[in-house]
Design an enzyme around this catalytic site. Structure first.
Site: not given
Length: 880
Positions: A127, A267-271, A304, A307, A326
């Protein structure tokens, strides 16, 4: 890339994709130096072909094309074009399978976008547009496909092979290699794709969903961090249960995985099913993490996870709709954290963050709507406006509709759009339909930039017992939007009599009062509301729970503010009344200092502090918030021309006066908050520690060896990081030998812990001492400083330039030259982080002519840099 090549993307130019991708099969032969990626794409036309086939344009950056096949046949060279940004098939058939083989070099990828190396692992960040750095693809969120991924790597160096979805096969290969096959049954856009491979360990647990399904939960980290994952795992389980109870949302895969990565831009990624986290939002132990760290981890873990439904199952049609996922998920994680912690304290923390950062963004050259109209680089719109103002917009919908109708709107949204890529409009329409409301005017919150100002006046008529509030709304001009239409604004309010009793609220013409708190809906430029049955002039309690992201102007007297601060039923209003008093005081002192006059803190202010310190009935965390002075950055926004030196002197005068005059009271409260048992993160005493450290800060502001001795005693005896840093933070701004002693011992103790050493850098960067700039420059050369690591950059460069107002804005301009130098260095390494460091320069017009000239000169120097990345170019150009 020359500046003329930086293309602007406009929301109005959106077109549906000419081709869709139904399935994606990816095979990775993983190596840090040279990874090969084979993609097999099932593609079909999505356009009218009566006039022939449109070209298929696949995005691609930093790729080496190895081979290209269409339906198993090598594509002839004259049938496609390839350049630095794309691969184009000139006349593809209506449906076909395209096989693309590419080579990439993860170890050389310092931008940390796409597939890159971090310590003992390879990981991805896709992203917003990182997938194009892995393989050629239509890299946009409205192209959703089902992915199957095969990973192959050396088993000794990469024993763990992870991707989205469910594990369907694994095994050994010749020559010491092995493989794993992952299948994600849910369609997703390319930005949610993820791969992690490396030498990792994990902790695990199982969660049983509300329908009885068992889900395997796994958190992967480097071996040295295995004992720091328990809090993150418990937070995940709490978030999963909360989402089921509050929104009826159940997790949908067999496994949910979280991986902690030291090198990460966000901060983080919601894959989907495989969240990749900045390690600072996963790792925590009682010795190394503060109470704030524990709260932040719980919040980000929740964000996350949430999401999965608000972002993954339903995603954005295009990047202009970024707040659809978001802003909505920020609201959800704030509500989760409020339920897990103290709701009033959480609300105050969120408002403070919004006011200090987002209001400033709204008031400057980088102002943009929650749904932007255009961008050059989409990464620049991962902003406070899109996220946090977007979250406030969702909160306003809940306020307007009520919790029950809001939940019905959420259910309708999930029912209508599961598996789709949609717009903000579809979400608001679901709310309108569920609540049976016309929300067409409310959409202006998404499409107009700026912070509305509510100017309130009142009129009391004792002869008729009527009280009238007149509310006028306005919104300043912002770039590209000189005129604004009136917003639809919920104004939560109440009325108090002079004894602090809440009055029944009966609007003229109503049959009966509707309670003591209600929401007034503002739609016009000016609205009037008349209340009946009011026997004496009341004190209005306005903007309860901060019901809208606006600035409020009402001529409260000090007597009014004291009444609200002590008697109002709404915690936010009580806190806000104290903040308004503090702002009035400090701004007055600032004016005295600027005029060269003797400034003094009035006795009435000291007495209000004394009363608060003596009130042991209040929640300790809430009391700490009430006793905390407004930040210098927030105070700066109250001035037409910002004077950082005068603001700093005025605020320090208040701090030192409180410390001297209330020494015994502060000492007594600090003693009452002293620990009675060894520290536990879940002991319910975080508020006590916060208040204790605030008292210590006031004592240190008073000066003297006794305070220094108390600070050192706390530092040496602390059994937790909150108290250790609470003391160290004060010592870093103290010109005393104990400062260097504490900094040296802290470093020696924690030199092996990256997250803690980040804090060590940050506290030195935030020092209020005059030599801070010299120390920051020296720390750039410290062996532990690494410009390629985003956390380290944020801990030093970001903390100094964005958190140390008085030293960064030193009139000599050294701070400005320092920041520009680091931005230019970062431009060649990691443009995303370089762009995020630019924020302080965007406010250059708010300062005096001398500082304006210095900052403008640095912006011009940045823009003149050859090969300036589009991330940096866009923000620098807009700032000028």
């Amino acid at each position: 890339m020359s500046q003329c090549q930086h293309q602007t993307i406009h929301q109005k130019d959106y077109k549906v994709p000419d081709y869709l991708v139904d399935t994606v099969e990816l095979t990775f032969d993983l190596s840090p130096e040279d990874t090969r990626v084979l993609s097999r794409l099932a593609i079909r036309s999505n356009h009218d072909r009566s006039n022939g086939a449109s070209p298929l344009v696949l995005d691609g950056e930093e790729l080496t094309l190895v081979s290209l096949k269409l339906d198993g046949v090598e594509v002839k060279r004259d049938a496609y074009r390839v350049d630095d940004a794309s691969l184009t098939l000139l006349a593809p058939p209506e449906s076909f399978v395209l096989e693309v083989e590419t080579r990439i070099k993860p170890k050389e990828n310092s931008a940390l976008s796409g597939l890159y190396a971090s310590g003992p692992m390879l990981c991805t960040q896709c992203e917003a547009e990182g997938f194009r750095r892995i393989t050629y693809f239509t890299d946009r969120p409205d192209v959703m496909a089902v992915y199957t991924v095969t990973l192959r790597a050396d088993k000794a160096s990469c024993p763990v092979l992870l991707a989205n979805g469910n594990l369907v096969d694994r095994g050994d290969l010749p020559d010491g290699r092995h493989f794993a096959v992952w299948h994600d049954p849910f369609k997703k856009p390319s930005y949610l794709f993820a791969v992690v491979a490396g030498d990792l360990v994990h902790i695990a647990d199982r969660f049983t969903t509300m329908s009885g399904r068992a889900v395997q939960l796994e958190i992967y980290v480097e071996e040295r961090n295995k004992d720091k994952c328990e809090h993150a795992l418990r937070s995940l389980m709490r978030a999963m249960r909360w989402d089921e109870e509050k929104f009826g949302r159940e997790y949908d895969l067999d496994t949910y995985m979280v991986v902690a990565v030291d090198d990460f831009n966000m901060g983080a990624m919601e894959n989907k099913g495989l969240n990749v986290f900045n390690s600072r939002y996963v790792l925590a132990s009682p010795e190394s993490a503060t109470d704030d760290d524990y709260e932040a981890i719980e919040e980000v873990i929740g964000h996350e996870y949430f999401h999965n439904w608000t972002g993954n199952r339903i995603t954005c049609r295009d990047w202009f709709q970024l707040s659809l996922k978001e802003g909505l998920t920020i609201f959800r994680d704030q509500e989760f954290s409020a339920d897990m912690q103290s709701r009033p304290v959480k609300r105050i923390a969120d408002v403070k963050s919004l006011r200090s950062a987002q209001f400033a963004e709204d008031a400057g050259p980088l102002a943009h709507p929650v749904r932007p109209e255009s961008y050059v680089e989409i990464n620049n719109f991962y902003s406070m406006t899109v996220y946090h103002k977007g979250g406030e917009v969702i909160r306003m919908l809940q306020t307007l509709l009520g919790r029950e109708a809001f939940r019905a709107g959420m259910d309708l949204y999930f029912e209508r759009h599961d598996g789709q890529a949609v717009r903000v409009d579809e979400f608001v329409q679901a709310m309108a339909d569920a609540g049976k409301r016309d929300l067409s005017q409310f959409m202006l919150w998404y499409d107009q930039a700026g912070t509305p100002v509510l100017t309130v006046s009142d009129d009391y008529r004792p002869e008729s017992g009527s009280y009238t509030l007149t509310v006028t709304q306005s919104c300043p001009s912002t770039p590209g939007q000189p005129e604004k239409k009136p917003f639809h604004i919920p104004l939560a309010m109440g009325l108090l009599d002079r004894d602090g009793n809440e009055l029944p609220l009966q609007l003229a013409g109503e049959a009966a009062a509707a309670g003591t708190s209600r929401v007034l809906e503002l739609r016009g430029e000016t609205e009037t509301f008349t209340f009946a049955g009011i026997k004496e002039r009341p004190v209005p309690s306005l903007l309860r729970n901060f019901s809208a992201p606006v600035k409020l102007q009402y001529p409260y007297s000090d007597e009014d503010l004291n009444l609200l601060m002590t008697r109002d039923s709404d915690p936010f209003v009580r806190w806000e009344a104290g903040q308004v008093q503090a702002v009035k005081l400090i701004m007055g002192l600032t004016g005295e200092i600027q005029a060269g006059r003797q400034a003094q803190v009035p006795e009435s202010f000291i007495e209000s502090f004394r009363r608060l310190l003596a009130d042991d009935s209040q929640d300790r965390a809430f009391l700490a918030e009430t006793l905390t002075l407004p930040a210098e950055s927030y105070l700066a926004e109250q001035m037409a021309v910002i004077d950082p030196d005068a603001i700093h002197q005025a605020r320090e005068l208040v701090r030192s006066t409180v410390g001297r005059r209330l020494w015994s009271e502060l000492t007594a409260v600090r003693a009452a908050c002293a620990p009675k048992a060894p520290y536990r993160p879940d002991d319910g005493l975080a508020g006590c520690r916060r208040l204790k450290n605030l008292c210590l800060a006031y004592l240190m502001a008073a000066g003297g060896q006794e305070a220094i001795d108390a600070c050192m005693a706390q530092y040496r005896s602390a059994d937790n990081m909150t108290d250790s840093l609470g003391a160290l933070a004060q010592l870093t701004s103290c010109a005393c030998p104990e400062r260097d002693e504490a900094l040296a011992s802290f470093y020696d103790c924690w030199r092996g812990d990256r997250g803690v050493i980040d804090k060590w850098f940050t506290h030195q960067a935030l020092s209020r001492l005059p030599d801070t700039m010299d120390r920051v420059l020296a720390l750039l050369e410290h062996p532990d400083f690494d410009l390629r690591n985003p956390n380290r950059v944020r801990s030093l460069v970001g903390a100094f330039s964005q958190g140390n107002q008085v030293r960064f804005h030193d009139a000599g301009g050294r701070g400005y030259r320092f920041l520009a130098d680091q931005i230019l260095r970062l431009n060649a390494i990691n443009p995303q982080i370089a762009a995020r460091m630019l924020t302080p320069f965007s406010r250059w017009r708010r300062y005096d002519a001398h500082r304006q000239e210095l900052m403008k000169k640095e912006l011009e120097r940045i823009l003149a840099e050859p090969g300036l990345a589009r991330d940096v170019y866009e923000l620098a150009a807009k700032s000028l």
